[in-house]
Design a protein around this motif. Structure first.
Motif, PDB file in Angstrom:
ATOM      1  N   ASN A 152       0.499  -0.949   0.184  1.00 24.94           N
ATOM      2  CA  ASN A 152      -0.257  -0.377   0.121  1.00 24.94           C
ATOM      3  C   ASN A 152       1.007   1.048  -0.206  1.00 24.94           C
ATOM      4  O   ASN A 152       1.911   1.231  -0.067  1.00 24.94           O
ATOM      5  N   ASN A 153       0.181   2.268   0.021  1.00 20.45           N
ATOM      6  CA  ASN A 153       1.056   4.161   0.510  1.00 20.45           C
ATOM      7  C   ASN A 153       2.031   3.806   1.082  1.00 20.45           C
ATOM      8  O   ASN A 153       3.381   4.335   0.759  1.00 20.45           O
ATOM      9  N   ASP A 154       2.011   3.336   2.516  1.00 20.01           N
ATOM     10  CA  ASP A 154       2.207   3.160   3.406  1.00 20.01           C
ATOM     11  C   ASP A 154       3.792   2.586   3.537  1.00 20.01           C
ATOM     12  O   ASP A 154       4.881   2.966   3.652  1.00 20.01           O
ATOM     13  N   ILE A 158       7.912   3.136   3.299  1.00 22.43           N
ATOM     14  CA  ILE A 158       8.901   2.703   4.189  1.00 22.43           C
ATOM     15  C   ILE A 158       9.762   2.073   3.873  1.00 22.43           C
ATOM     16  O   ILE A 158      11.289   2.203   4.292  1.00 22.43           O
ATOM     17  N   HIS A 159       9.527   1.207   2.863  1.00 30.05           N
ATOM     18  CA  HIS A 159      10.059   0.375   2.227  1.00 30.05           C
ATOM     19  C   HIS A 159      10.651   0.486   0.310  1.00 30.05           C
ATOM     20  O   HIS A 159      11.649  -0.377  -0.122  1.00 30.05           O
ATOM     21  N   ASN A 160      10.982   2.393  -0.194  1.00 27.03           N
ATOM     22  CA  ASN A 160      11.246   2.358  -0.917  1.00 27.03           C
ATOM     23  C   ASN A 160      11.515   1.394  -2.127  1.00 27.03           C
ATOM     24  O   ASN A 160      11.612   1.195  -3.021  1.00 27.03           O
ATOM     25  N   LEU A 161       9.700   1.229  -2.607  1.00 19.91           N
ATOM     26  CA  LEU A 161       9.120   0.528  -3.233  1.00 19.91           C
ATOM     27  C   LEU A 161       8.475   1.485  -4.217  1.00 19.91           C
ATOM     28  O   LEU A 161       8.321   0.756  -5.949  1.00 19.91           O
ATOM     29  N   VAL A 181      12.983  -1.934  -7.551  1.00 14.95           N
ATOM     30  CA  VAL A 181      12.457  -3.386  -8.352  1.00 14.95           C
ATOM     31  C   VAL A 181      13.447  -4.224  -6.843  1.00 14.95           C
ATOM     32  O   VAL A 181      12.939  -4.923  -6.243  1.00 14.95           O
ATOM     33  N   PHE A 182      14.818  -3.595  -7.043  1.00 12.71           N
ATOM     34  CA  PHE A 182      15.350  -4.191  -5.848  1.00 12.71           C
ATOM     35  C   PHE A 182      14.315  -4.555  -4.913  1.00 12.71           C
ATOM     36  O   PHE A 182      15.086  -5.586  -4.505  1.00 12.71           O
ATOM     37  N   ASN A 183      14.330  -3.201  -4.148  1.00 18.14           N
ATOM     38  CA  ASN A 183      13.984  -3.260  -2.892  1.00 18.14           C
ATOM     39  C   ASN A 183      12.655  -4.576  -2.862  1.00 18.14           C
ATOM     40  O   ASN A 183      12.562  -4.661  -1.560  1.00 18.14           O
ATOM     41  N   ILE A 184      11.701  -4.421  -4.308  1.00 18.61           N
ATOM     42  CA  ILE A 184      10.588  -5.512  -4.095  1.00 18.61           C
ATOM     43  C   ILE A 184      11.277  -6.734  -3.601  1.00 18.61           C
ATOM     44  O   ILE A 184      10.139  -7.589  -3.057  1.00 18.61           O
ATOM     45  N   ILE A 185      12.156  -7.203  -4.934  1.00 15.17           N
ATOM     46  CA  ILE A 185      12.845  -8.900  -5.134  1.00 15.17           C
ATOM     47  C   ILE A 185      12.976  -8.805  -3.718  1.00 15.17           C
ATOM     48  O   ILE A 185      12.945 -10.106  -3.164  1.00 15.17           O
TER      49      ILE A 185
END
Length: 361
Positions: A152-154, A158-161, A181-185
């Motif tokens: 979600n937007n929060d 927080i995680h720089n997604l 991208v790297f943060n998501i994977i």
């Protein structure tokens, strides 16, 4: 030319795109409830979900070219060609209506091809119904998250997604930079630690990013030099102006371009193919004879091109050196202690040497 990257981040490296929820992991027909609760009118009106087999890549046949075809309604209007030319990965999100409609990232297609409609020509019973799509990738680059990433937007902040200041698109898709991208994977791997294919993708990501940057550097270099040569003083002045504000890698490519141009060749000839450092040290030029009977010699920019000083690309900043001393000037224990109008003064291996500047009229 549109800027593709910052010094450390590649822009528009990925896309976050939405699809309908499928209770069968997008590897079989959706349930009746899936169809009824879809947020897409087409799915509800026609009882048909094109994306039903998006992650059936390990179950269903690929096409003759080796690609597996998927679908996202967000690509019915294809992404802009210029904006999407950097994209290396497309993530799929879906809203889990069984869990308060929480939005989740369920997997991705790596190194995809999109922007047109693809027909499934391979034979399978389900392909009679799900016969086409608008994105494709090789099965080894398609990864499904058994445990999806809730977003979600929060969480994105927080995680720089997502890129700074951006929110999850409700009616389209989001571009992601390489950090996103790297943060998501990485987040996906923390939730799917037994997924060896995902782990391998995470491990090799820095290399993939580096190779992509090198490709962009080359494209930018080509666009910068355009039809400019390095054969005249005016050419050098033009390149010097174009170099301002460029990435260090581009500046170095321009430097190398000049060191191989006609100006460089003229300087070598003026200095009689001698190494200025060897000569200053009182030794013969340490080189070899080429097939054309000339002594092999190189040219070197004394003041680093990265400093972007006026005149840094000019011939007065060039000197002729043998290959050995050229490497030493770049990587050895060398100090430039004076750069006057007429000469350079170096400390090389503890010895002070003076090298007269060359000029071209």
């Amino acid at each position: 030319m549109e800027v593709k990257q910052t010094e450390s981040t590649i822009l528009n490296y990925g896309i976050l795109s939405s699809i309908s929820w499928n209770s069968n992991d997008w590897a079989d027909h959706p349930s009746e409830e899936d169809l009824k609760t879809s947020k897409y009118d087409y799915v509800k009106d026609h009882g048909h979900m094109h994306e039903s087999l998006n992650f059936g890549h390990d179950k269903f046949p690929v096409e003759d070219d080796g690609y597996y075809i998927g679908y996202t309604p967000m690509f019915n209007r294809p992404p802009d060609v210029n904006n999407s030319q950097n994209v290396q990965i497309v993530f799929f999100t879906s809203s889990d209506y069984k869990n308060a409609n929480r939005k989740t990232i369920i997997g991705f297609y790596g190194f995809p091809i999109f922007g047109q409609w693809f027909t499934r020509n391979s034979k399978h019973e389900l392909y009679n119904k799900y016969d086409s799509g608008n994105i494709k990738a090789f099965p080894e680059d398609i990864i499904y998250f058994q445990n999806p990433v809730v977003i979600n937007n929060d969480i994105a902040q927080i995680h720089n997604l997502l890129p700074k200041g951006k929110k999850i698109s409700q009616q389209g898709f989001n571009y992601l930079n390489s950090d996103n991208v790297f943060n998501i994977i990485k987040l996906a791997l923390s939730l799917n630690q037994s997924n060896t294919k995902l782990r391998y993708f995470v491990d090799k990501f820095p290399l993939l990013e580096m190779l992509t940057k090198e490709e962009f550097d080359l494209q930018d270099f080509i666009s910068i030099i355009a039809d400019t040569t390095a054969d005249t003083i005016r050419d050098i002045e033009k390149l010097e102006k174009k170099m301002k504000g460029q990435q260090p890698e581009i500046k170095q490519r321009i430097s190398n371009f000049i060191e191989r141009g006609a100006i460089s060749k003229k300087i070598k000839k003026i200095n009689n193919y001698r190494c200025s450092v060897c000569e200053a040290l009182g030794t013969l030029t340490n080189s070899f004879i080429k097939e054309n009977d000339e002594i092999y010699i190189e040219t070197h920019h004394v003041e680093p091109v990265s400093k972007v000083k006026m005149g840094v690309l000019s011939m007065t900043n060039l000197m002729t050196v043998c290959a050995n001393h050229h490497r030493q000037l770049h990587y050895g224990k060398v100090e430039l202690i004076e750069n006057s109008e007429k000469h350079f003064v170096f400390i090389i291996d503890g010895k002070k040497i003076i090298i007269d500047k060359l000029g071209i009229t």
